[in-house]
Design a protein around this motif. Structure first.
Motif, PDB file in Angstrom:
ATOM      1  N   TYR A   7       0.852  -1.184   0.000  1.00 12.40           N
ATOM      2  CA  TYR A   7       0.000   0.000   0.000  1.00 12.40           C
ATOM      3  C   TYR A   7       0.894   1.241   0.000  1.00 12.40           C
ATOM      4  O   TYR A   7       1.860   1.322   0.742  1.00 12.40           O
ATOM      5  CB  TYR A   7      -0.922   0.008   1.224  1.00 12.40           C
ATOM      6  CG  TYR A   7      -1.909   1.141   1.191  1.00 12.40           C
ATOM      7  CD1 TYR A   7      -3.056   1.046   0.424  1.00 12.40           C
ATOM      8  CD2 TYR A   7      -1.683   2.311   1.887  1.00 12.40           C
ATOM      9  CE1 TYR A   7      -3.963   2.094   0.351  1.00 12.40           C
ATOM     10  CE2 TYR A   7      -2.580   3.367   1.836  1.00 12.40           C
ATOM     11  CZ  TYR A   7      -3.718   3.251   1.064  1.00 12.40           C
ATOM     12  OH  TYR A   7      -4.610   4.291   0.987  1.00 12.40           O
ATOM     13  N   GLY A   8       0.596   2.192  -0.838  1.00 12.13           N
ATOM     14  CA  GLY A   8       1.372   3.423  -0.932  1.00 12.13           C
ATOM     15  C   GLY A   8       2.483   3.383  -1.964  1.00 12.13           C
ATOM     16  O   GLY A   8       3.051   4.420  -2.297  1.00 12.13           O
ATOM     17  N   ALA A   9       2.813   2.209  -2.497  1.00  7.54           N
ATOM     18  CA  ALA A   9       3.876   2.113  -3.504  1.00  7.54           C
ATOM     19  C   ALA A   9       3.549   2.953  -4.731  1.00  7.54           C
ATOM     20  O   ALA A   9       4.443   3.493  -5.389  1.00  7.54           O
ATOM     21  CB  ALA A   9       4.109   0.658  -3.903  1.00  7.54           C
ATOM     22  N   GLU A  10       2.273   3.109  -5.014  1.00  4.34           N
ATOM     23  CA  GLU A  10       1.848   3.884  -6.187  1.00  4.34           C
ATOM     24  C   GLU A  10       2.171   5.364  -6.053  1.00  4.34           C
ATOM     25  O   GLU A  10       2.208   6.086  -7.039  1.00  4.34           O
ATOM     26  CB  GLU A  10       0.345   3.680  -6.446  1.00  4.34           C
ATOM     27  CG  GLU A  10      -0.562   4.141  -5.333  1.00  4.34           C
ATOM     28  CD  GLU A  10      -0.752   3.134  -4.201  1.00  4.34           C
ATOM     29  OE1 GLU A  10      -1.585   3.413  -3.328  1.00  4.34           O
ATOM     30  OE2 GLU A  10      -0.088   2.075  -4.194  1.00  4.34           O
ATOM     31  N   THR A  11       2.426   5.838  -4.837  1.00  2.79           N
ATOM     32  CA  THR A  11       2.796   7.237  -4.623  1.00  2.79           C
ATOM     33  C   THR A  11       4.269   7.382  -4.267  1.00  2.79           C
ATOM     34  O   THR A  11       4.716   8.474  -3.935  1.00  2.79           O
ATOM     35  CB  THR A  11       1.941   7.871  -3.498  1.00  2.79           C
ATOM     36  OG1 THR A  11       2.191   7.164  -2.286  1.00  2.79           O
ATOM     37  CG2 THR A  11       0.473   7.848  -3.845  1.00  2.79           C
ATOM     38  N   GLY A  12       5.012   6.276  -4.309  1.00  2.00           N
ATOM     39  CA  GLY A  12       6.434   6.315  -3.976  1.00  2.00           C
ATOM     40  C   GLY A  12       6.718   6.211  -2.487  1.00  2.00           C
ATOM     41  O   GLY A  12       7.857   6.374  -2.071  1.00  2.00           O
ATOM     42  N   THR A  13       5.686   5.948  -1.688  1.00  2.00           N
ATOM     43  CA  THR A  13       5.864   5.819  -0.244  1.00  2.00           C
ATOM     44  C   THR A  13       5.228   4.524   0.260  1.00  2.00           C
ATOM     45  O   THR A  13       4.192   4.552   0.939  1.00  2.00           O
ATOM     46  CB  THR A  13       5.259   7.027   0.499  1.00  2.00           C
ATOM     47  OG1 THR A  13       3.874   7.136   0.126  1.00  2.00           O
ATOM     48  CG2 THR A  13       5.981   8.313   0.176  1.00  2.00           C
ATOM     49  N   PRO A  14       5.836   3.377  -0.065  1.00  2.00           N
ATOM     50  CA  PRO A  14       5.248   2.115   0.376  1.00  2.00           C
ATOM     51  C   PRO A  14       5.198   2.026   1.900  1.00  2.00           C
ATOM     52  O   PRO A  14       6.103   2.480   2.591  1.00  2.00           O
ATOM     53  CB  PRO A  14       6.164   1.045  -0.205  1.00  2.00           C
ATOM     54  CG  PRO A  14       7.402   1.748  -0.615  1.00  2.00           C
ATOM     55  CD  PRO A  14       7.071   3.186  -0.799  1.00  2.00           C
ATOM     56  N   CYS A  15       4.117   1.459   2.394  1.00  3.59           N
ATOM     57  CA  CYS A  15       3.911   1.331   3.830  1.00  3.59           C
ATOM     58  C   CYS A  15       4.959   0.402   4.444  1.00  3.59           C
ATOM     59  O   CYS A  15       5.285  -0.639   3.888  1.00  3.59           O
ATOM     60  CB  CYS A  15       2.516   0.772   4.094  1.00  3.59           C
ATOM     61  SG  CYS A  15       2.196   0.466   5.827  1.00  3.59           S
ATOM     62  N   THR A  16       5.465   0.806   5.576  1.00  6.16           N
ATOM     63  CA  THR A  16       6.386  -0.028   6.348  1.00  6.16           C
ATOM     64  C   THR A  16       5.892  -0.136   7.786  1.00  6.16           C
ATOM     65  O   THR A  16       6.675  -0.324   8.704  1.00  6.16           O
ATOM     66  CB  THR A  16       7.820   0.554   6.330  1.00  6.16           C
ATOM     67  OG1 THR A  16       7.774   1.888   6.844  1.00  6.16           O
ATOM     68  CG2 THR A  16       8.399   0.547   4.934  1.00  6.16           C
TER      69      THR A  16
END
Length: 131
Positions: free
Chosen positions: A94-103
């Motif tokens: 989640y968030g990879a599409e905005t360049g900030t994948p969830c960690t």
């Protein structure tokens, strides 16, 4: 967020055989793909059209037919599955599409690699539902 587009009535969701990008439909030559997110940490699904994020989905949108259980759907063939996985490469978390994948500590996003997405989530079956 833009409103979700209506899924054309002739479009059919298909089982991709992966637990990450679980539903895909070919609509007017473009792939509509639903990524299953780590709910409730994130919205239930994220809709992509040709790997471009359209929006998050918490329920079956009223503009779509209800999503049936994947076990009842037609199955993507091997070439189509490979095409969808190639198209969605790098978009598992989640968030990879905005360049900030969830960690986040409380979700599974860090394991959602391309290799993980390519693993079958169930034994292979035919479009007739046989194992």
């Amino acid at each position: 967020m833009i409103p979700l587009p209506a899924l054309p009535p002739e479009a059919t969701w298909r089982d991709t055989g992966t637990g990450v990008f679980c539903y895909a439909a070919r609509v007017e030559g473009r792939w509509w793909v639903l990524r299953l997110n780590d709910f409730p940490e994130h919205p239930l699904y994220t809709l992509f059209i040709d790997a471009q994020v359209i929006g998050d989905v918490d329920d079956d949108p009223a503009v779509w037919q209800q999503l049936p259980p994947s076990a009842t759907l037609p199955v993507l063939g091997t070439p189509e599955r490979a095409e969808v996985l190639h198209l969605m490469a790098g978009l598992g978390p989640y968030g990879a599409e905005t360049g900030t994948p969830c960690t986040g500590d409380y979700c599974t996003c860090t394991i959602l690699t391309d290799e993980y997405a390519a693993r079958p989530n169930t034994p292979p079956r035919t479009s007739a539902g046989q194992h």
